[in-house]
Design a protein around this motif. Structure first.
Motif, mmCIF file in Angstrom:
data_model
loop_
_atom_site.group_PDB
_atom_site.id
_atom_site.type_symbol
_atom_site.label_atom_id
_atom_site.label_comp_id
_atom_site.label_asym_id
_atom_site.label_seq_id
_atom_site.Cartn_x
_atom_site.Cartn_y
_atom_site.Cartn_z
ATOM 1 N N MET A 23 -91.783 96.546 -20.056
ATOM 2 C CA MET A 23 -92.067 97.957 -19.784
ATOM 3 C C MET A 23 -90.881 98.822 -20.168
ATOM 4 N N ALA A 24 -89.676 98.347 -19.905
ATOM 5 C CA ALA A 24 -88.484 99.122 -20.253
ATOM 6 C C ALA A 24 -88.369 99.297 -21.758
ATOM 7 N N ARG A 25 -88.679 98.240 -22.486
ATOM 8 C CA ARG A 25 -88.589 98.319 -23.938
ATOM 9 C C ARG A 25 -89.626 99.270 -24.522
ATOM 10 N N ALA A 26 -90.755 99.422 -23.794
ATOM 11 C CA ALA A 26 -91.830 100.272 -24.287
ATOM 12 C C ALA A 26 -91.581 101.744 -24.006
ATOM 13 N N GLU A 27 -90.520 102.052 -23.263
ATOM 14 C CA GLU A 27 -90.208 103.445 -22.950
ATOM 15 C C GLU A 27 -89.957 104.209 -24.249
ATOM 16 N N PRO A 28 -90.697 105.291 -24.497
ATOM 17 C CA PRO A 28 -90.562 105.983 -25.781
ATOM 18 C C PRO A 28 -89.231 106.716 -25.931
ATOM 19 N N VAL A 29 -88.771 106.799 -27.158
ATOM 20 C CA VAL A 29 -87.606 107.621 -27.475
ATOM 21 C C VAL A 29 -88.054 109.083 -27.421
ATOM 22 N N LYS A 30 -87.307 109.899 -26.733
ATOM 23 C CA LYS A 30 -87.686 111.307 -26.548
ATOM 24 C C LYS A 30 -86.923 112.196 -27.534
ATOM 25 N N HIS A 71 -93.577 102.820 -33.873
ATOM 26 C CA HIS A 71 -92.453 103.392 -33.129
ATOM 27 C C HIS A 71 -92.947 104.054 -31.843
ATOM 28 N N GLU A 72 -92.331 103.707 -30.726
ATOM 29 C CA GLU A 72 -92.633 104.360 -29.459
ATOM 30 C C GLU A 72 -91.769 105.620 -29.369
ATOM 31 N N VAL A 73 -92.403 106.758 -29.535
ATOM 32 C CA VAL A 73 -91.647 108.007 -29.602
ATOM 33 C C VAL A 73 -92.493 109.162 -29.082
ATOM 34 N N GLU A 74 -91.833 110.127 -28.468
ATOM 35 C CA GLU A 74 -92.471 111.373 -28.064
ATOM 36 C C GLU A 74 -91.661 112.522 -28.668
#
Length: 214
Positions: free
Chosen positions: A23-30, A63-66
């Motif tokens: 879950m921590a790794r999936a946290e998107p880059v803001k 890429h996990e990003v917002e």
């Protein structure tokens, strides 16, 4: 506690730890797209604005990003500097900084534009926020002298602050009527698509640098 029960207990802990790590790794880059009408999506539906389409393109590549849209139509570098802190919230990890087009259109002294952008880069560095600087070119009607003074701003600031530079935000769109709205200056949805695809490799490298610094 029996051996079997203990084994089950520790196995459960291990699974929980692995899930938590995942879950921590999936946290998107803001990220924040900070700029003027070119960033805001002038006269376009919200879904066609550059930050929205860039986020979608990055997510399509895994890429996990917002990306928040902090573009304000008509904004100059002076206006951007004045609103910088409250427009870019705490927790932001990176900013795509795109300002200067309106300075050139209004004939603002390039030295003033450079001073304002320099101050923004300094402030973002103080806050620990990475920056990708998106460059702009002076319109031809401003003359050769103005263009020479203006066009070198972004390269100098990129070198001074050690930030990556995307040389021309409107690359692939400028002068192409089929990629612009009726005013001949702003991109239409197809134009935004071209801009996104052009800048995508640079933004991917930018994301990697942010993650490497975590």
């Amino acid at each position: 506690m029996s051996f079997k029960a203990a084994l089950g207990f520790f196995a459960s802990l291990a699974i929980t730890a692995l899930l938590s790590t995942g879950m921590a790794r999936a946290e998107p880059v803001k990220l924040v797209g900070f700029g003027d009408s070119l960033m805001a999506g002038y006269q376009l539906p919200a879904a066609d604005a550059f930050p929205v389409k860039l986020e979608a393109a990055l997510r399509a590549k895994g890429h996990e990003v917002e990306i928040a849209n902090a573009g304000v139509s008509g904004d100059t570098t002076s206006g951007g500097l004045a609103r910088l802190d409250w427009s870019i919230p705490d927790g932001t990890q990176g900013v795509i900084l795109e300002l200067g087009a309106n300075d050139a259109l209004r004939g603002i002294a390039p030295e003033e534009t450079e001073k304002n952008l320099d101050a923004m880069l300094t402030r973002l560095k103080e806050r620990g926020i990475a920056v990708l600087l998106a460059g702009m070119l002076a319109p031809p009607n401003m003359g050769a002298d103005y263009a020479e003074r203006f066009n070198g701003i972004y390269g100098r600031l990129s070198e001074k602050h050690g930030v990556p530079l995307y040389p021309f935000f409107l690359d692939g769109v400028v002068t192409k009527a089929n990629l612009q709205i009726e005013d001949g200056m702003h991109p239409n949805p197809a134009g935004v698509d071209v801009m996104v695809q052009s800048i995508l490799p640079t933004v991917e490298t930018f994301l990697k640098s942010i993650k490497a610094g975590e």
